[in-house]
Write a protein that holds these residues in place. Structure first.
Motif, PDB file in Angstrom:
ATOM      1  N   VAL A 209       1.015  -1.286   0.075  1.00 53.52           N
ATOM      2  CA  VAL A 209      -0.001   0.078  -0.084  1.00 53.52           C
ATOM      3  C   VAL A 209       0.799   1.276  -0.113  1.00 53.52           C
ATOM      4  O   VAL A 209       0.577   2.301  -0.556  1.00 53.52           O
ATOM      5  CB  VAL A 209      -1.036   0.027   1.275  1.00 53.52           C
TER       6      VAL A 209
ATOM      7  N   SER B 172      -2.215  -8.011  -4.351  1.00 51.49           N
ATOM      8  CA  SER B 172      -3.262  -7.318  -4.988  1.00 51.49           C
ATOM      9  C   SER B 172      -2.813  -6.249  -6.062  1.00 51.49           C
ATOM     10  O   SER B 172      -3.623  -6.088  -6.837  1.00 51.49           O
ATOM     11  CB  SER B 172      -3.978  -6.648  -3.623  1.00 51.49           C
ATOM     12  N   GLU B 173      -1.898  -5.945  -5.772  1.00 52.25           N
ATOM     13  CA  GLU B 173      -1.240  -4.561  -6.817  1.00 52.25           C
ATOM     14  C   GLU B 173      -0.905  -5.360  -7.997  1.00 52.25           C
ATOM     15  O   GLU B 173      -0.857  -4.512  -8.943  1.00 52.25           O
ATOM     16  CB  GLU B 173      -0.133  -4.035  -6.017  1.00 52.25           C
TER      17      GLU B 173
ATOM     18  N   ILE C 158      -4.436  -4.992  -9.592  1.00 53.09           N
ATOM     19  CA  ILE C 158      -4.966  -3.327  -9.573  1.00 53.09           C
ATOM     20  C   ILE C 158      -4.122  -2.442 -10.497  1.00 53.09           C
ATOM     21  O   ILE C 158      -4.642  -1.589 -11.332  1.00 53.09           O
ATOM     22  CB  ILE C 158      -4.800  -2.816  -8.152  1.00 53.09           C
TER      23      ILE C 158
ATOM     24  N   LEU D  91     -10.001   4.850  -8.191  1.00 53.95           N
ATOM     25  CA  LEU D  91      -9.366   3.860  -7.120  1.00 53.95           C
ATOM     26  C   LEU D  91     -10.340   3.199  -6.088  1.00 53.95           C
ATOM     27  O   LEU D  91     -10.158   2.200  -6.131  1.00 53.95           O
ATOM     28  CB  LEU D  91      -8.597   4.928  -6.209  1.00 53.95           C
TER      29      LEU D  91
ATOM     30  N   THR E 261      -9.768  -0.870  -6.737  1.00 52.68           N
ATOM     31  CA  THR E 261      -8.721  -1.375  -5.513  1.00 52.68           C
ATOM     32  C   THR E 261      -9.568  -2.691  -5.121  1.00 52.68           C
ATOM     33  O   THR E 261      -8.744  -3.416  -4.733  1.00 52.68           O
ATOM     34  CB  THR E 261      -8.569  -0.345  -4.432  1.00 52.68           C
TER      35      THR E 261
ATOM     36  N   VAL F  96      -7.320  -5.141   0.703  1.00 54.74           N
ATOM     37  CA  VAL F  96      -7.979  -3.866   0.127  1.00 54.74           C
ATOM     38  C   VAL F  96      -7.411  -2.522   1.014  1.00 54.74           C
ATOM     39  O   VAL F  96      -7.935  -1.751   1.199  1.00 54.74           O
ATOM     40  CB  VAL F  96      -9.202  -3.644   0.411  1.00 54.74           C
TER      41      VAL F  96
ATOM     42  N   ASP G 132      -5.413  -0.479   0.014  1.00 49.82           N
ATOM     43  CA  ASP G 132      -5.434   0.865  -0.841  1.00 49.82           C
ATOM     44  C   ASP G 132      -6.679   1.300  -0.631  1.00 49.82           C
ATOM     45  O   ASP G 132      -6.865   2.590  -0.679  1.00 49.82           O
ATOM     46  CB  ASP G 132      -5.200   0.424  -2.453  1.00 49.82           C
ATOM     47  N   LEU G 133      -7.882   0.593  -0.687  1.00 48.50           N
ATOM     48  CA  LEU G 133      -9.371   1.017  -0.692  1.00 48.50           C
ATOM     49  C   LEU G 133      -9.496   1.881   0.671  1.00 48.50           C
ATOM     50  O   LEU G 133     -10.021   2.810   0.765  1.00 48.50           O
ATOM     51  CB  LEU G 133     -10.141  -0.126  -0.706  1.00 48.50           C
TER      52      LEU G 133
END
Lengths: 522, 210
Positions: free
Chosen positions: A148, A184-185, A188, A314, A318, A334, A336-337
Motif C-alpha cells: 500500500v 493485490s497490486e 490493480i 481507485l 482497488t 484492500v 489501498d481502498l
C-alpha cells in the motif's frame, strides 16, 4: 507554516511510536509467513540464496504461497542490523507504515484545493497514523503494508504527472515495483494504468512520448513476472485463495466486492474471522462512521473534478483483486481502498470542524481521538497480545527456552498442525542457511517455480527435529517428544510409557504444548 | 404521486424481505410500506402544503409503531448483563487486565469500567452495526439489482441531509443499539429508509436516462 511542519513531525513521531512500541513482543510470537520472510532475508544475506537454495528468487516459494519478493529483499538490512529477531522481521512493515503517513500528507496537499488544505492534509495524516487497520498491519510482517505504501507513492507521482509529465515514468516505475510488493497490486496496477491514461486522455495524448516511456518502464518492471508466468507459481496464490476454479461465479464476486463497502465491516468488530483486527475493534474506530458519511457528502467541495475522478477510479478498482478471492472479508487485500476511505474520513472531520463552533469541536475531536487510541491500546496491546498469541506460534517461540535445558536429548516436535515450527526455530537460532538449503532442497518434489508444492517440510536443526510424529520414536532413549494437545493423548502416553517432561502455556495460561521423555521398555 | 406509488409498489413486490414481513405480520408490513412511501414523497419534495403536517405526523406515528414493535420483539436482554457464552471470556479478561493494569484496574472505577461498561458498549455498538450490514441486506434480504439504486438514492440523501434527518438518524441509531438481530422480520427500523433510498435512486436514474 513552521508550526504546521512541526505538527506533521509530531504526527509522524506518534505514528512511529504506535508502530515500533514493543514491535518484537506484540503480536506475541511470530507467524509462519512472517518467519519465512525473516529466514529468507537471513539466508540471502549469508549465501545469496533463499532457504531452498534458489539464487535471488523472483518469488519466494515459502510453503507454496510464493511470497512477493520486495519485502524479503528489503528485510536483509534490518536482519543484518538487528539480528534474527521478531523485531527485524517486522521492521520493514512498520517503517512502510510511517512512510505512508507522510505520503498521505503529501497526497492530500496535492489533491485538495482550498485555502486551508494544510489543515486537511494534517488531519489525513493523523487519521492514517492512528487508524486500527494501519497500526495492526504495520506491526505484522505483512507484504500488504509495503504494497500500500508503494502503491500510494505511485498514485502521488501520478498526480504530480498531471502537472509535469516527467513524473509519469517515475510513477510507472513505482507502480511496477508495487506489483512485486503484494499480490493485490498485480491486478490493480494493470487495471489502473490504462484507465488512468484514458481518464486524462486529453492531457496524456498530447504527451505521447512520455506515455510510451512510462508504459515501457512499467512493462519492463513486469518482466520478472512474465519469466515465470507459465510455471504456475505466479498464479498459485490466486488458485489457493481464489474463486475462479474453472468457472466465473459473477454473483459470488459481486457479493465479495460489496462486503468491502459494508460499514459494518469497516467500523465495527466483525467477530471471530479472518477479517478481524483485534477484539471489539473494527478497521476504523466506530465513531469514524459519522465523518465517513460526512466526507462523502462534502468531498467534492474540497477537490477539483480531476482529482475526484482519481479517487472514484481507485475506489472502484482497488477491491477487485480481493473480490476474486474466496474469503468474505480480508482487509489486508484492500489496504489501498481503506487508505482512500481514510482520506474521506479526514474530509468529514474537517467539514464537521468547519460547520460547528470551532473550539468546542476541536476539543471534542481531540478527546474522541485520545479515547480511540486508548481503546485501541486496550484492544490490541493488551487483549490481542494474550488472546491471539496462539495464532502467532507464541508457544513454539517460548518452547525454545525450555529446549535449551536439554542439549543432550534428541527432540522431536510434531509439526502436523503447525507447518512453521521448524522454520521458526531455524530463524531464531540462526541456523546455518547452507545446511538448511541442502535439507529443504532434497525435499523438493517439484521445480522451485511450480503450481504443485508440497507444503509440509521436515527440519533438523541441531538436536531438534520437526516432522510428523512416528510412534517408533517412543522406542528410542534420550528423546523428548513435543506436540500440541492433540499430538499425544493420556492413553497414548501410558501405552508408550512416556514420562511427562514439561508443559508450555500460552499467555492466558492454557496448556498448548506438552513434552514427554521417552522411556522405552527393554 | 402516482409514479412514487408505482415505484414503491414495484420495489416491494420484487423484494423477498417485504413478503417475509407480510407473512409474519400484515400490520407491520403495511406500516413499513406506508412509511417508505411517505419518506419517498418527502425526499422527492412532494409537499402539497395541506398535506405537510399530515405527512409529518404520519411519519412520526408509523416510526413509533415500528420502534415499539421492534422493542417488544427483539430488545437485547443481554445488553445489561453478560451472556453465558461471554462469561468465560470476561473472566479471562479480568485476569489479563489485573496483570497488565495492576492497581489501575483493581479499583472500583477500573472494575466497573472494564467488567460492566466496556461489555455494554461493545454489545451496544455490535447491535448498531447490524443496521449497516450491507451483506445482510443485499445478500439475504434484497436483490442485488437494487444495489445501484440504493447507492444512488443514499448519495442523493447525503446531499440533501439536514438537521431533521440528522435527528431521525440519531434516534434510529440509539434505538438500534438496544435491539438484537433475532427479529425474524429483520431490521425493520431502517426498512423505510432503505426502500425510500431505492425509490429515490430509481427516480434519479430514470431522470438521467431521459
Amino acid at each position: 507554516m513552521k508550526y504546521k511542519k512541526r505538527l506533521l513531525l509530531l504526527i509522524i513521531i506518534f505514528a512511529a511510536c504506535l508502530r515500533f512500541y514493543k514491535l518484537g513482543e506484540i503480536p506475541a510470537g511470530i507467524h509462519a509467513d512472517e518467519v519465512s520472510h525473516g529466514y529468507n532475508a537471513f539466508s540471502l544475506m549469508e549465501t545469496g540464496k533463499d532457504r531452498y537454495g534458489q539464487s535471488f528468487p523472483i518469488l519466494f516459494r515459502s510453503f507454496g504461497s510464493y511470497q512477493p519478493p520486495l519485502y524479503t529483499y528489503l528485510s536483509i538490512l534490518p536482519v543484518k542490523v538487528f539480528g534474527n529477531t521478531i523485531f527485524a522481521a517486522r521492521f520493514v512493515s512498520a517503517t512502510a507504515g510511517v512512510i505512508l503517513v507522510l505520503i498521505t500528507y503529501l497526497f492530500a496537499m496535492q489533491i485538495f484545493n482550498f485555502k486551508y488544505k494544510n489543515k486537511l492534509a494534517l488531519i489525513s495524516a493523523f487519521i492514517v497514523a492512528i487508524s486500527p487497520w494501519s497500526i495492526f498491519f504495520n506491526r505484522l510482517t505483512a507484504e500488504g503494508s509495503l504494497g500500500v505504501t508503494i502503491f500510494t507513492l505511485s498514485i502521488l507521482f501520478f498526480t504530480y504527472s498531471l502537472k509535469k509529465m516527467i513524473y509519469f515514468p517515475i510513477a510507472c516505475l513505482i507502480l511496477g515495483l508495487s506489483t512485486h510488493a503484494y499480490y493485490s497490486e498485480r491486478i490493480i496496477s494493470i487495471i489502473l494504468l490504462p484507465t488512468f491514461i484514458l481518464l486524462f486522455r486529453d492531457y496524456f495524448f498530447n504527451n505521447k512520448r512520455w506515455i510510451l516511456v512510462g508504459l515501457s518502464i512499467f512493462l519492463v518492471s513486469l518482466i520478472p513476472h512474465l519469466l515465470i508466468a507459465s510455471s504456475g507459481a505466479l498464479t498459485k496464490r490466486l488458485v489457493q485463495v481464489g474463486l475462479l476454479n474453472g468457472y466465473f461465479p459473477l454473483g459470488e464476486i459481486i457479493k465479495r466486492y460489496i462486503t468491502y463497502f459494508s460499514p459494518t465491516n469497516l467500523f465495527f468488530d466483525t467477530g471471530e474471522n479472518l477479517g478481524r483486527i483485534s477484539s471489539d475493534m473494527g478497521i476504523f474506530y466506530s465513531w469514524f462512521i459519522i465523518p465517513f458519511f460526512t466526507g462523502i457528502r462534502f468531498i467534492n467541495k474540497y477537490l477539483n473534478i480531476g482529482y475526484l475522478k482519481i479517487l472514484v477510479l481507485l475506489i472502484f478498482i482497488t477491491p477487485v483483486s480481493a473480490a476474486l478471492t474466496g474469503d468474505s472479508f480480508y482487509p489486508l487485500r484492500v489496504l489501498d481502498l481503506i487508505w482512500i476511505f481514510s482520506l474521506i474520513i479526514a474530509v468529514g472531520i474537517y467539514s464537521i470542524y468547519e460547520t460547528f463552533p470551532k473550539k468546542f469541536t476541536l476539543i471534542l475531536l481531540v478527546l474522541a481521538s485520545l479515547l480511540s487510541v486508548w481503546s485501541f491500546y486496550i484492544s490490541y496491546f493488551v487483549l490481542f497480545k494474550y488472546e491471539r498469541a496462539k495464532d502467532y506460534g507464541y508457544s513454539y517461540v517460548f518452547l525454545l527456552k525450555h529446549l535449551k535445558k536439554y542439549p543432550e536429548y534428541r527432540i522431536i516436535i510434531d509439526s502436523t498442525r503447525e507447518y512453521g515450527v521448524g522454520l521458526r526455530i531455524a530463524y531464531l537460532t540462526r541456523y546455518n542457511p547452507a545446511d538448511l538449503q541442502s535439507q529443504l532442497q532434497s525435499q523438493l518434489k517439484t521445480p522451485y517455480y511450480s503450481s504443485d508444492v508440497n507444503m509440509h517440510e521436515n527440519y533438523k536443526i541441531g538436536n531438534i527435529e520437526t516432522r510428523f510424529f512416528d510412534w517408533e520414536e517412543a522406542n528410542h532413549k534420550n528423546t523428548i517428544l513435543v506436540g500440541d494437545i492433540l499430538s499425544v493423548s493420556d492413553i497414548q502416553a501410558k501405552e508408550h510409557h512416556l514420562i511427562h517432561a514439561f508443559d508450555v502455556e500460552d499467555l492466558t495460561g492454557n496448556i498448548t504444548l506438552r513434552a514427554y521423555f521417552t522411556n522405552p521398555v527393554e | 404521486m402516482i409514479r412514487n406509488l408505482v415505484i414503491i409498489g414495484s420495489i416491494t413486490l420484487i423484494s423477498s424481505w417485504t413478503w417475509s414481513i407480510f407473512s409474519q405480520n400484515l400490520f407491520i408490513g403495511i406500516c413499513c410500506i406506508l412509511l417508505s412511501l411517505l419518506l419517498l414523497l418527502n425526499f422527492n419534495n412532494y409537499k402539497p402544503v395541506l398535506l405537510q403536517r399530515f405527512m409529518q405526523t404520519a411519519v412520526i406515528c408509523l416510526w413509533v409503531i415500528l420502534a415499539v414493535y421492534s422493542f417488544t420483539t427483539s430488545f437485547d436482554k443481554n445488553l445489561f448483563h453478560i451472556a453465558e457464552n461471554q462469561y468465560i471470556v470476561v473472566l479471562k479478561r479480568q485476569e489479563i487486565y489485573s496483570r497488565e493494569f495492576n492497581s489501575f484496574y483493581r479499583n472500583r472505577f477500573g472494575i466497573n469500567y472494564f467488567n460492566k461498561m466496556q461489555p455494554f458498549l461493545n454489545r451496544y455498538s455490535a447491535n448498531i452495526s447490524n443496521i449497516f450490514d450491507l451483506e445482510n441486506l443485499f445478500i439475504s434480504r434484497l436483490p442485488l439489482l437494487f444495489l445501484p439504486f440504493t447507492i444512488t438514492g443514499l448519495f442523493y440523501l447525503l446531499k440533501i441531509f439536514n438537521k431533521q434527518y440528522a435527528y431521525i438518524m440519531i434516534i434510529i441509531l440509539v434505538i438500534s443499539g438496544l435491539l438484537n438481530t433475532k427479529n425474524i422480520l429483520g431490521p425493520i427500523i431502517i426498512y423505510p429508509i432503505i426502500y425510500a433510498s431505492i425509490g429515490v435512486g430509481f427516480n434519479k436514474l430514470l431522470n438521467l436516462m431521459r
